[in-house]
Design an enzyme around this catalytic site. Structure first.
Site, PDB file in Angstrom:
ATOM      1  N   ALA A 157       0.837  -1.206   0.000  1.00 14.46           N
ATOM      2  CA  ALA A 157       0.000   0.000   0.000  1.00 14.46           C
ATOM      3  C   ALA A 157       0.869   1.251   0.000  1.00 14.46           C
ATOM      4  O   ALA A 157       0.843   2.052   0.922  1.00 14.46           O
ATOM      5  CB  ALA A 157      -0.932  -0.003   1.209  1.00 14.46           C
ATOM      6  N   VAL A 172      -4.081  -4.639  -2.624  1.00 14.28           N
ATOM      7  CA  VAL A 172      -4.765  -3.855  -1.593  1.00 14.28           C
ATOM      8  C   VAL A 172      -6.071  -3.243  -2.095  1.00 14.28           C
ATOM      9  O   VAL A 172      -6.962  -2.940  -1.297  1.00 14.28           O
ATOM     10  CB  VAL A 172      -3.822  -2.754  -1.052  1.00 14.28           C
ATOM     11  CG1 VAL A 172      -3.641  -1.638  -2.094  1.00 14.28           C
ATOM     12  CG2 VAL A 172      -4.341  -2.189   0.253  1.00 14.28           C
ATOM     13  N   ASP A 173      -6.216  -3.079  -3.404  1.00 21.27           N
ATOM     14  CA  ASP A 173      -7.474  -2.530  -3.933  1.00 21.27           C
ATOM     15  C   ASP A 173      -8.510  -3.642  -4.086  1.00 21.27           C
ATOM     16  O   ASP A 173      -9.096  -3.841  -5.145  1.00 21.27           O
ATOM     17  CB  ASP A 173      -7.250  -1.782  -5.246  1.00 21.27           C
ATOM     18  CG  ASP A 173      -6.609  -2.639  -6.325  1.00 21.27           C
ATOM     19  OD1 ASP A 173      -5.953  -3.648  -5.970  1.00 21.27           O
ATOM     20  OD2 ASP A 173      -6.755  -2.300  -7.509  1.00 21.27           O
ATOM     21  N   GLU A 224       3.066 -10.842 -12.662  1.00 24.94           N
ATOM     22  CA  GLU A 224       2.117 -11.884 -13.038  1.00 24.94           C
ATOM     23  C   GLU A 224       2.714 -12.845 -14.064  1.00 24.94           C
ATOM     24  O   GLU A 224       2.420 -14.049 -14.054  1.00 24.94           O
ATOM     25  CB  GLU A 224       0.848 -11.241 -13.609  1.00 24.94           C
ATOM     26  CG  GLU A 224      -0.262 -12.229 -13.892  1.00 24.94           C
ATOM     27  CD  GLU A 224      -1.563 -11.519 -14.233  1.00 24.94           C
ATOM     28  OE1 GLU A 224      -2.247 -11.065 -13.308  1.00 24.94           O
ATOM     29  OE2 GLU A 224      -1.890 -11.403 -15.425  1.00 24.94           O
ATOM     30  N   HIS A 231      -7.478 -16.382 -13.170  1.00 26.17           N
ATOM     31  CA  HIS A 231      -7.638 -14.988 -13.590  1.00 26.17           C
ATOM     32  C   HIS A 231      -9.078 -14.766 -14.055  1.00 26.17           C
ATOM     33  O   HIS A 231      -9.605 -15.523 -14.875  1.00 26.17           O
ATOM     34  CB  HIS A 231      -6.677 -14.682 -14.737  1.00 26.17           C
ATOM     35  CG  HIS A 231      -6.519 -13.232 -15.001  1.00 26.17           C
ATOM     36  ND1 HIS A 231      -7.546 -12.444 -15.451  1.00 26.17           N
ATOM     37  CD2 HIS A 231      -5.446 -12.410 -14.864  1.00 26.17           C
ATOM     38  CE1 HIS A 231      -7.114 -11.200 -15.600  1.00 26.17           C
ATOM     39  NE2 HIS A 231      -5.849 -11.152 -15.242  1.00 26.17           N
ATOM     40  N   TYR A 264      -2.046   4.098  -3.331  1.00 31.37           N
ATOM     41  CA  TYR A 264      -2.783   2.896  -2.958  1.00 31.37           C
ATOM     42  C   TYR A 264      -3.042   2.813  -1.459  1.00 31.37           C
ATOM     43  O   TYR A 264      -3.815   1.971  -1.013  1.00 31.37           O
ATOM     44  CB  TYR A 264      -2.030   1.645  -3.424  1.00 31.37           C
ATOM     45  CG  TYR A 264      -2.128   1.428  -4.913  1.00 31.37           C
ATOM     46  CD1 TYR A 264      -3.253   0.831  -5.468  1.00 31.37           C
ATOM     47  CD2 TYR A 264      -1.115   1.865  -5.760  1.00 31.37           C
ATOM     48  CE1 TYR A 264      -3.359   0.656  -6.839  1.00 31.37           C
ATOM     49  CE2 TYR A 264      -1.215   1.701  -7.128  1.00 31.37           C
ATOM     50  CZ  TYR A 264      -2.345   1.095  -7.662  1.00 31.37           C
ATOM     51  OH  TYR A 264      -2.452   0.942  -9.011  1.00 31.37           O
TER      52      TYR A 264
END
Length: 326
Positions: free
Chosen positions: A83, A172-173, A263, A193, A87
């Site tokens: 964060a 965190v979102d 990713e 995904h 963020y």
């Protein structure tokens, strides 16, 4: 007689032109991503990986079995999030909803990486639960280069907290809105995904640059996993984060960068080390999606109002923590 032959020739020519035009239209459609995505859909809900790992759906998981396997307060689970910068404003909602839904029967420590500029608002926590703030500014020597996400997790959490039994890493979102308990715990955990779980291998955005350590060959890969939620036992996560950090560092040394950053390296790792448990998109439902095939129960809403200006937030955001406070 001549007129009949001419008419027949004209009809044949019109038919040929019509078939040619139809062929061109079909080819153009097939070149369009929407057509490819629609044509190469999975025809049934994924319930197991090809290697036998179960996919956790609300109507297929045995909650009672999971509770018997992990009795109350039997394990300590770490939940890691980053964060930094803008963020940080997600932290309060992330922790508040996690307290309501994340591992309610187990001991939990939340690890929040920050840039040291702000403090997390006070939040009442249940017994045997704690928040650990990790300031990047204080944990890096002055002038040290930026530390990537996987390296941060490996060095500043996993190696320093031997009491952890299992660890999950999450963007965190995100906001918890449903059950997220021990049914998700296993040795190595990946999350399908939300943009690709209902499609076939042809559509997966694996790394295509053969010079990258994240490269996945066309003949490899069965499922595509989000970088926004993954986890496993402490030992497995030590290996995962160390390998991904090493591969990314080697790419950077060679001037290469995977298209989808962390990713990409995570999916390369999962090709080589298949997850033992797979979380369905119930655990990563994008806020701006009104529908996803086969998803009837939502556990986590991901990708809250975009602050970055791009789609990368949902998939692998906050992959780098800044060491300076601007």
């Amino acid at each position: 007689m001549v007129d009949i032959q001419v008419a027949s020739h004209l009809r044949s020519r019109r038919l040929f032109l019509l078939l040619l035009a139809a062929t061109i239209v079909i080819v153009l459609l097939m070149m369009h991503p929407w057509f490819l995505d629609s044509w190469f859909l999975r025809r049934s809900r994924p319930t197991y990986g090809a290697w036998g790992a179960p996919v956790v759906w609300d109507d297929t998981v045995d909650y009672d079995k999971a509770k018997r396997q992990f009795p109350k307060k039997s394990v300590t689970v770490g939940l890691i999030t980053v964060a930094t910068g803008k963020y940080f404003e997600y932290v309060h909602g992330f922790l508040k909803t996690a307290e309501e839904h994340f591992m309610p029967t187990q001991k939990v420590t939340y690890f929040v990486f920050t840039d040291g500029s702000k403090k997390v608002p006070e939040l009442p926590l249940k017994k045997n639960r704690a928040v650990s703030l990790i300031s990047m500014k204080e944990n890096l020597p002055k002038g040290a280069p930026m530390m990537r996400k996987m390296e941060m997790i490996n060095k500043l959490v996993l190696r320093k907290n031997e009491n952890l039994n299992y660890v999950f890493c999450m963007n965190v979102d995100s906001k918890f809105i449903g059950k997220f308990g021990v049914e998700a715990v296993d040795d190595l955990v990946g999350t399908l995904h939300p943009g690709f779980y209902w499609k076939n291998r042809f559509s997966f955005p694996y790394e295509t640059n053969a010079e990258s350590k994240a490269y996945v060959a066309p003949t490899e890969g069965e499922m595509y996993f989000t970088g926004g939620l993954f986890g496993g036992s402490r030992d497995s996560m030590l290996k995962l984060t160390e390998t991904c950090a090493k591969n990314r560092a080697e790419d950077e040394k060679n001037g290469v960068e995977a298209a989808w950053h962390e990713e990409g390296y995570l999916n390369r790792y999962f090709v080589d080390h298949a997850p033992t448990r797979i979380l369905s998109p119930e655990y990563c439902f994008p806020e701006d999606y009104w529908y996803m095939p086969w998803v009837k129960y939502k556990r986590v809403v991901a990708g809250l109002k975009d602050l970055s200006g791009g789609p990368d937030t949902l998939y692998s955001n906050t992959t780098m923590a800044k060491t300076s406070n601007k």
